[in-house]
Design an enzyme around this catalytic site. Structure first.
Site, short mmCIF file in Angstrom:
data_model
loop_
_atom_site.label_atom_id
_atom_site.label_comp_id
_atom_site.label_asym_id
_atom_site.label_seq_id
_atom_site.Cartn_x
_atom_site.Cartn_y
_atom_site.Cartn_z
N GLN A 1 28.65 31.86 33.65
CA GLN A 1 27.23 32.26 33.53
C GLN A 1 26.55 31.66 32.31
OE1 GLN A 1 25.63 33.72 35.86
NE2 GLN A 1 27.30 34.49 37.13
N HIS B 1 34.49 39.49 34.79
CA HIS B 1 34.51 39.28 36.25
C HIS B 1 35.97 39.37 36.71
CE1 HIS B 1 34.24 36.81 39.94
NE2 HIS B 1 32.94 37.01 39.92
N CYS C 1 31.84 41.89 41.55
CA CYS C 1 33.20 41.45 41.15
C CYS C 1 33.53 41.91 39.75
CB CYS C 1 33.35 39.94 41.26
SG CYS C 1 33.24 39.35 42.92
N LYS D 1 26.80 27.13 40.30
CA LYS D 1 25.86 28.02 39.58
C LYS D 1 24.93 27.22 38.67
CE LYS D 1 29.28 31.76 39.36
NZ LYS D 1 28.84 32.74 40.35
N ASP E 1 35.24 32.10 29.76
CA ASP E 1 34.74 32.03 31.13
C ASP E 1 33.25 31.69 31.02
OD1 ASP E 1 33.53 32.52 33.52
OD2 ASP E 1 34.45 34.48 33.87
C1 PLP Z 1 31.30 35.51 34.76
C2 PLP Z 1 31.87 34.94 36.03
N1 PLP Z 1 33.14 34.50 36.03
C3 PLP Z 1 33.69 33.96 37.12
C4 PLP Z 1 32.99 33.86 38.30
C5 PLP Z 1 33.66 33.25 39.48
O1 PLP Z 1 32.98 32.10 39.88
P1 PLP Z 1 33.44 31.35 41.21
O2 PLP Z 1 33.26 32.35 42.32
O3 PLP Z 1 32.50 30.21 41.31
O4 PLP Z 1 34.84 30.98 41.03
C6 PLP Z 1 31.69 34.32 38.36
C7 PLP Z 1 30.94 34.29 39.62
O5 PLP Z 1 29.99 34.99 39.83
C8 PLP Z 1 31.11 34.87 37.19
O6 PLP Z 1 29.86 35.31 37.19
#
Ligand code: PLP
Length: 417
Positions: A212, A132, A374, A235, A209
């Site tokens: 998910q 992401h 993203c 999430k 990270d």
């Molecule tokens: C794998 C992953 N990393 C980071 C993020 C960023 O999350 P946030 O927008 O809550 O900071 C997301 C959001 O969809 C994600 O799916």
């Protein structure tokens, strides 16, 4: 407070019963029942979370750590309890859990506070092709500032990490390996513990990270042996405005703070300042107290369901949806088979634009996401501008996937116009 439906069988969440906990699911959209298939972007919230936040504001709200009066003490206890709940959930100590705004802020914290201190010209940061943006851009920026270099582990045709490439990339110059636990586009569950072993063998750190993964699977940061683990509350049934960063105590203790100001200091003079103990050293200013209370309620909800059951449910739905999609010759699905992925399916339909598909689906009451999710570099690897993405959570049903497939049938009519 209504009780959480408890599940003892990994294969069987009582979905019909738990759906009653989610007030939004009784909504109609465009005069159709809402079918919410965008939980990878943000999950819906059960009554237990909404009530915990309301109760906190109605009964106990005050600023924390500053008052000697009852409300402030109650708020402080509630906020510290939230750290304990999250820590228990991921098998950490409570003071190794720092609350942030979201995953993005948690990853920025690592990149700024750890990266600026430890990265030097010629050092290497290893990411993957399926990250992401929030696990790419902060590292690119730190590389620009420090002269470090960013490398990306390749994925194969099924969207799995190429571990031979990882082994070749992770070397003596590597200082940080930062990877998604589960891809938000492909759903791939990555072998982060193996990547951690590769990183540690070279004296590098592992940052996961977990945006998910934590909503869907049991996370044990000690078993993963990760140095950092970043996640978002919104999430995983919790409120927006709160996320977290786990860090190994010895790593966090050596790091300088990320943000400076109130609450994170031990002493301030005109000449300088010293810092509080963990985790407060990394939580400057008034923190997300009500959000912490909501997150603790979300954790309690997930614990009562049981994470094996939560994961089994997402994989059951994913398997069912993949079976339907594989039967349609005009649907291209990206990513691995159901066993190797969480509850996310990205797909395209021949000759139709993802946004047009998502808009037809919306008119059928079905909420999915369309675009680059993203993950623009990953779109390049896949050779597409974007995809449609359906993502499933504890409240979704097989019947809703049937509605999704019917709505996809509606979308096909766009070709005839
Ligand atoms: C794998 C992953 N990393 C980071 C993020 C960023 O999350 P946030 O927008 O809550 O900071 C997301 C959001 O969809 C994600 O799916």
């Amino acid at each position: 407070m209504s009780a959480v439906p408890i599940s003892h069988d990994a294969a069987a969440l009582n979905v019909e019963m738990l759906r009653r906990d989610f007030p939004i699911l009784s909504r109609r959209v465009h005069d159709r029942p809402l079918v919410y298939l965008d939980s990878a972007a943000s999950s819906q919230k059960p009554r237990q979370v909404i009530d915990a936040i309301s109760r906190y504001y109605e009964y106990s709200h005050a600023n924390i750590h500053r008052g000697v009066y009852v409300l402030s003490e109650e708020a402080t206890i509630a906020y510290e309890h939230a750290h304990e709940s999250v820590a228990r959930f991921i098998h950490a100590d409570w003071d190794e859990v720092i609350f942030t705004k979201n995953t993005t802020e948690a990853l920025n914290l690592v990149a700024y506070a750890w990266g600026l201190q430890h990265l030097h010209a010629g050092d290497e940061v290893v990411l993957t092709q399926l990250e992401h943006h929030s696990n790419i851009v902060p590292w690119q920026q730190m590389a620009r500032r420090t002269g470090a270099v960013v490398h990306y582990i390749r994925i194969d045709a099924q969207g799995r990490l190429d571990l031979e490439h990882a082994d070749a990339l992770i070397g003596p110059r590597t200082k940080m390996v930062s990877v998604a636990h589960v891809s938000n586009v492909l759903g791939t569950i990555n072998p982060v513990a193996i990547l951690g072993q590769m990183a540690h063998a070279q004296g590098a750190l592992l940052c996961v990270d977990g945006a998910q993964s934590i909503p869907h699977m049991a996370v044990d940061v000690r078993a993963l042996d990760c140095d950092f683990f970043a996640f978002s509350g919104h999430k995983m049934l919790g409120p927006t405005g709160i996320g977290g960063l786990y860090g190994k105590r010895q790593v966090l203790e050596q790091m300088e703070p990320f943000l400076y100001g109130g609450d994170m200091i031990s002493e301030v003079t005109f000449a300088g300042a010293s810092w509080q103990d963990l985790p407060w050293k990394f939580e400057a200013g008034t923190p997300p107290i009500a959000e912490g209370v909501g997150l603790a309620a979300a954790v309690a909800y997930l614990e009562a369901l049981g994470m094996p059951a939560v994961l089994a449910h997402a994989q059951h739905l994913t398997r069912y949806a993949l079976e339907q999609m594989h039967q349609a010759p005009d649907i291209a699905v990206y990513g691995p088979e159901a066993e190797a992925r969480g509850g996310v399916i990205s797909f395209n339909i021949t000759d139709l634009h993802p946004h047009d598909i998502a808009s037809v689906l919306d008119h059928c009451g079905v909420a999915i996401r369309a675009g680059h999710h993203c993950a623009m570099p990953l779109m390049q690897v896949l050779g597409v501008n974007g995809t449609c993405r359906a993502s499933f959570y504890v409240y979704n049903t097989v019947g809703e996937i049937d509605v999704l497939m019917e709505a996809i049938g509606e979308a096909r009519r766009l070709r005839r116009r």
